[in-house]
Design an enzyme around this catalytic site. Structure first.
Site, short mmCIF file in Angstrom:
data_model
loop_
_atom_site.label_atom_id
_atom_site.label_comp_id
_atom_site.label_asym_id
_atom_site.label_seq_id
_atom_site.Cartn_x
_atom_site.Cartn_y
_atom_site.Cartn_z
N HIS A 45 0.85 -1.20 0.00
CA HIS A 45 0.00 0.00 0.00
C HIS A 45 0.88 1.24 0.00
CE1 HIS A 45 0.78 -0.70 4.27
NE2 HIS A 45 0.37 0.53 4.53
N HIS A 104 -7.43 -0.69 5.83
CA HIS A 104 -6.34 0.14 6.35
C HIS A 104 -6.12 1.32 5.40
CE1 HIS A 104 -2.57 1.19 8.28
NE2 HIS A 104 -1.94 1.08 7.11
N HIS A 142 1.45 3.88 2.03
CA HIS A 142 2.05 4.57 3.18
C HIS A 142 3.57 4.57 3.08
CE1 HIS A 142 -1.68 4.13 5.98
NE2 HIS A 142 -1.78 5.15 5.15
#
Length: 169
Positions: free
Chosen positions: A43, A98, A45
């Protein structure tokens, strides 16, 4: 943060998953004389992507991600996609919750799951962008994987997750 170096002892071919600290990765690759084949990202981040730039400066490799906005992306991945490398294959499973772009990597042959920030030991990732319903749906996708699946998560939160469970048990 956990970054993973996945490699074949036989061929020395290597993949790096969620590179957080590139120098440690370089040191490991050099110590084992490994040849980098690609980078897998779960992902967007920064604690999972911040090493991409430095690695790309040293290696001309493909960057497999769930989001074209992740700098360096060469191959955009989608749900149920199979990605094949010289020594290992993965199925991509989308797991929003998330983050909206979160994916995990599952290898059926070896029963390996690289779960990023979706699934931890005794817990799941914090919902930042998605909804609780999305996270539940994502966890239910993982629930059906074989019971003997080895889970490699993105952070070490076991103690905190157990404390939480004991507090609410």
């Amino acid at each position: 943060n956990y970054s993973y170096v996945i490699y074949s002892k036989k061929t020395k071919k290597t993949l790096v998953l969620d590179p957080a600290e590139p120098q440690k990765i370089f040191d490991f690759l050099n110590s084992k004389n490994l040849s980098l084949e690609g980078i897998l990202i779960t992902h967007h981040h920064s604690d999972h992507t911040q090493g991409i730039g430095d690695i790309k400066k040293k290696f001309d490799v493909k960057i497999y991600t769930p989001n074209n906005d992740i700098k360096g992306t060469t191959d955009l991945l989608i749900d149920k996609q199979k990605i094949n490398f010289s020594f290992i294959d993965f199925e991509v499973i989308t797991t929003p919750g998330h983050t909206l772009d979160h994916i995990v990597y599952f290898n059926d042959k070896e029963k390996l799951l690289f779960s990023g920030d979706t699934l931890f030991f005794y817990g799941c990732g914090r919902v930042f962008e998605g909804t609780m319903e999305q996270m539940l749906h994502s966890l239910n996708k993982l629930k059906v994987l074989p019971d003997d699946t080895k889970v490699y998560c993105g952070h070490e939160y076991t103690k905190k997750n157990l404390e939480f469970c004991l507090h609410y048990d």
